[in-house]
Design a protein around this motif. Structure first.
Motif, PDB file in Angstrom:
ATOM      1  N   GLU A 139     -60.745  26.110 122.126  1.00 55.51           N
ATOM      2  CA  GLU A 139     -61.371  25.023 121.387  1.00 55.51           C
ATOM      3  C   GLU A 139     -61.788  25.483 119.996  1.00 55.51           C
ATOM      4  N   PHE A 140     -61.483  24.630 118.986  1.00 60.60           N
ATOM      5  CA  PHE A 140     -61.836  24.920 117.599  1.00 60.60           C
ATOM      6  C   PHE A 140     -62.511  23.702 116.976  1.00 60.60           C
ATOM      7  N   THR A 141     -63.400  23.953 116.025  1.00 60.81           N
ATOM      8  CA  THR A 141     -64.115  22.884 115.343  1.00 60.81           C
ATOM      9  C   THR A 141     -63.896  22.996 113.842  1.00 60.81           C
ATOM     10  N   PRO A 142     -63.539  21.912 113.150  1.00 60.40           N
ATOM     11  CA  PRO A 142     -63.391  21.951 111.697  1.00 60.40           C
ATOM     12  C   PRO A 142     -64.718  22.378 111.051  1.00 60.40           C
ATOM     13  N   PRO A 143     -64.685  23.120 109.946  1.00 58.71           N
ATOM     14  CA  PRO A 143     -63.492  23.435 109.145  1.00 58.71           C
ATOM     15  C   PRO A 143     -62.821  24.749 109.515  1.00 58.71           C
ATOM     16  N   ASP A 144     -62.970  25.197 110.746  1.00 58.90           N
ATOM     17  CA  ASP A 144     -62.426  26.492 111.157  1.00 58.90           C
ATOM     18  C   ASP A 144     -61.195  26.363 112.036  1.00 58.90           C
ATOM     19  N   LEU A 145     -60.351  25.398 111.725  1.00 60.98           N
ATOM     20  CA  LEU A 145     -59.111  25.241 112.495  1.00 60.98           C
ATOM     21  C   LEU A 145     -58.090  26.272 112.038  1.00 60.98           C
ATOM     22  N   PRO A 146     -57.414  26.934 112.973  1.00 64.14           N
ATOM     23  CA  PRO A 146     -56.361  27.879 112.589  1.00 64.14           C
ATOM     24  C   PRO A 146     -55.079  27.129 112.232  1.00 64.14           C
ATOM     25  N   THR A 147     -54.118  27.836 111.706  1.00 63.70           N
ATOM     26  CA  THR A 147     -52.806  27.245 111.469  1.00 63.70           C
ATOM     27  C   THR A 147     -52.170  26.902 112.817  1.00 63.70           C
ATOM     28  N   TYR A 148     -51.634  25.677 112.935  1.00 62.23           N
ATOM     29  CA  TYR A 148     -51.050  25.273 114.214  1.00 62.23           C
ATOM     30  C   TYR A 148     -49.834  24.369 113.994  1.00 62.23           C
ATOM     31  N   ALA A 149     -48.973  24.354 114.995  1.00 65.96           N
ATOM     32  CA  ALA A 149     -47.844  23.424 115.021  1.00 65.96           C
ATOM     33  C   ALA A 149     -48.216  22.296 115.968  1.00 65.96           C
ATOM     34  N   ILE A 150     -47.500  21.194 115.868  1.00 61.67           N
ATOM     35  CA  ILE A 150     -47.833  20.026 116.680  1.00 61.67           C
ATOM     36  C   ILE A 150     -46.549  19.394 117.225  1.00 61.67           C
TER      37      ILE A 150
ATOM     38  N   VAL B 112     -50.509  25.760 119.077  1.00 57.65           N
ATOM     39  CA  VAL B 112     -49.826  24.466 119.063  1.00 57.65           C
ATOM     40  C   VAL B 112     -50.763  23.419 119.660  1.00 57.65           C
ATOM     41  N   TRP B 113     -50.480  22.167 119.323  1.00 56.67           N
ATOM     42  CA  TRP B 113     -51.218  21.031 119.888  1.00 56.67           C
ATOM     43  C   TRP B 113     -50.214  20.059 120.490  1.00 56.67           C
ATOM     44  N   VAL B 114     -50.456  19.692 121.750  1.00 54.81           N
ATOM     45  CA  VAL B 114     -49.601  18.742 122.467  1.00 54.81           C
ATOM     46  C   VAL B 114     -50.514  17.680 123.059  1.00 54.81           C
ATOM     47  N   ASP B 115     -50.265  16.413 122.754  1.00 58.51           N
ATOM     48  CA  ASP B 115     -51.218  15.359 123.127  1.00 58.51           C
ATOM     49  C   ASP B 115     -51.411  15.198 124.633  1.00 58.51           C
ATOM     50  N   THR B 116     -50.415  15.534 125.435  1.00 62.28           N
ATOM     51  CA  THR B 116     -50.536  15.327 126.881  1.00 62.28           C
ATOM     52  C   THR B 116     -51.608  16.214 127.503  1.00 62.28           C
ATOM     53  N   CYS B 117     -51.744  17.444 126.997  1.00 60.39           N
ATOM     54  CA  CYS B 117     -52.646  18.399 127.649  1.00 60.39           C
ATOM     55  C   CYS B 117     -53.753  18.928 126.747  1.00 60.39           C
ATOM     56  N   CYS B 118     -53.854  18.427 125.523  1.00 59.71           N
ATOM     57  CA  CYS B 118     -54.884  18.914 124.600  1.00 59.71           C
ATOM     58  C   CYS B 118     -55.982  17.885 124.344  1.00 59.71           C
ATOM     59  N   ILE B 119     -55.989  16.806 125.113  1.00 60.04           N
ATOM     60  CA  ILE B 119     -57.053  15.805 125.047  1.00 60.04           C
ATOM     61  C   ILE B 119     -57.547  15.555 126.463  1.00 60.04           C
TER      62      ILE B 119
END
Length: 364
Positions: free
Chosen positions: A70-81, A126-133
């Motif tokens: 889990e990350f909170t802005p403004p400290d998001l790392p570089t990620y793919a989606i 990476v972020w994938v909507d099925t399992c990241c929410i």
């Protein structure tokens, strides 16, 4: 519409909208495989890293450990989606967090492949909507939906998986008919298409791909594929037309999927039906004087008298035809409202109060 040539102050009552059918295009031309010298580029320094517009925490998958962090802005790392269409056997947030899933499950294969693509570009998350929410939490789901456009905007690269795209050149790709995938197409700076075998098929900013995207999506201004800022410079009615032939599983989602496109926020109220689309229009009115919001067309078999707000995005399907008629006949008035020079309008407890030129004419 006949131009009456007078300014009136009127209150137009808007009624509770009913759902309207959405018509999907019958066919789409599949993306042509392209050669890209930069497809394995590991430099993503040019994408917009501004995180000041969002506050919602993000669950990201570590591509090495395959665990959620889990990350909170403004400290998001570089990620793919990942952008895709939901199908059977998707992996849920709880299943992934507890690591209770079948590794042969189609949904997990998508997640694994996304991680592999990201790792090849030296991206660690990476972020994938099925399992990241966590969709069991209504608060987290509401935050996610209101932040979705910016999450795609902040991604280093978006991998778009077209599960029904084979090697052939003509196909109906379901991804182009879904409401949620509109913002997933427009928000990222870098978007790469992959077919059902995960073969690379091109980037959205390639000239050939943009031509095909314009045909498939009905987006005439191809600048929005290259420059995200062109979205907010596009009039409201035209943006509505982009989703006029798209569909969502839930009625409310046809409104919720447009929050980022219009840069508005509102609470999620599943169960309200198409009133969600009315609320969306009311939110747009609060921050815009763009009268193209009222440039829609209902069905011919409706009662003559109805509210000034559209019942669904489907009623904006003829926006370009209607707006062209305005350009041809009332160029000065049309130019004025595009520039925002007409008086303001607002939502009152009796409806929408407008002060504007009245035009009257034939309805076709």
């Amino acid at each position: 519409m006949i131009l009456a040539g007078l300014i009136v102050s009127s209150i137009a009552d808007h009624q509770t909208p009913h759902s309207a059918p959405h018509t999907c295009p019958s066919s789409f031309r599949a993306l042509t495989p392209l050669q890209h010298k930069s497809r394995n580029s590991k430099s993503f320094k040019e994408y917009d890293t501004s995180q000041d517009r969002i506050s919602a925490s993000m669950w990201l998958i570590n591509v090495e450990s395959m665990k959620l962090e889990e990350f909170t802005p403004p400290d998001l790392p570089t990620y793919a989606i990942l952008s895709h269409t939901w199908e059977d056997n998707e992996v849920t947030f709880r299943e992934f967090k507890k690591r209770k899933y079948d590794k042969n499950k189609a949904g997990f294969v998508k997640i694994k492949k996304t991680c592999q693509l990201a790792a090849a570009k030296s991206i660690k998350y990476v972020w994938v909507d099925t399992c990241c929410i966590d969709k069991s939490s209504s608060a987290e789901l509401s935050e996610a939906i209101n932040s979705m456009f910016d999450w795609y905007r902040l991604s280093a690269v978006c991998f778009t998986y077209l599960s029904d795209l084979p090697a052939s050149s003509i196909l109906v790709c379901r991804w182009f008919t879904r409401g949620w995938t509109l913002q997933e197409l427009l928000a990222p700076d870098i978007l790469e298409f992959y077919d059902r075998e995960w073969n690379f098929r091109g980037r959205k900013t390639e000239s050939v791909v943009m031509q095909q995207l314009s045909t498939m999506t009905g987006i005439h201004n191809m600048e929005v594929f290259r420059n995200r800022d062109a979205i907010r410079k596009t009039v409201v009615g035209e943006r509505m037309s982009w989703v006029s032939k798209r569909q969502t599983k839930r009625l409310e989602d046809i409104a919720y999927c447009l929050l980022g496109i219009f840069q508005v926020n509102m609470p999620m109220l599943y169960g309200e039906g198409m009133r969600a689309f009315q609320r969306l229009q009311e939110e747009i009115i609060k921050s815009s004087t763009d009268m193209s919001l009222f440039c829609w067309r209902g069905t011919e078999n409706e009662f003559l008298c109805r509210g000034i707000l559209a019942h669904s995005p489907a009623e904006f399907a003829t926006y370009h035809e209607t707006s062209q008629n305005l350009r041809d006949n009332y160029d000065q008035t049309y130019s004025s409202y595009l520039k925002g020079s007409l008086p303001e309008f607002s939502v009152t407890n009796k409806g929408v109060r407008i002060e504007a030129d009245v035009s009257l004419g034939s309805y076709k």
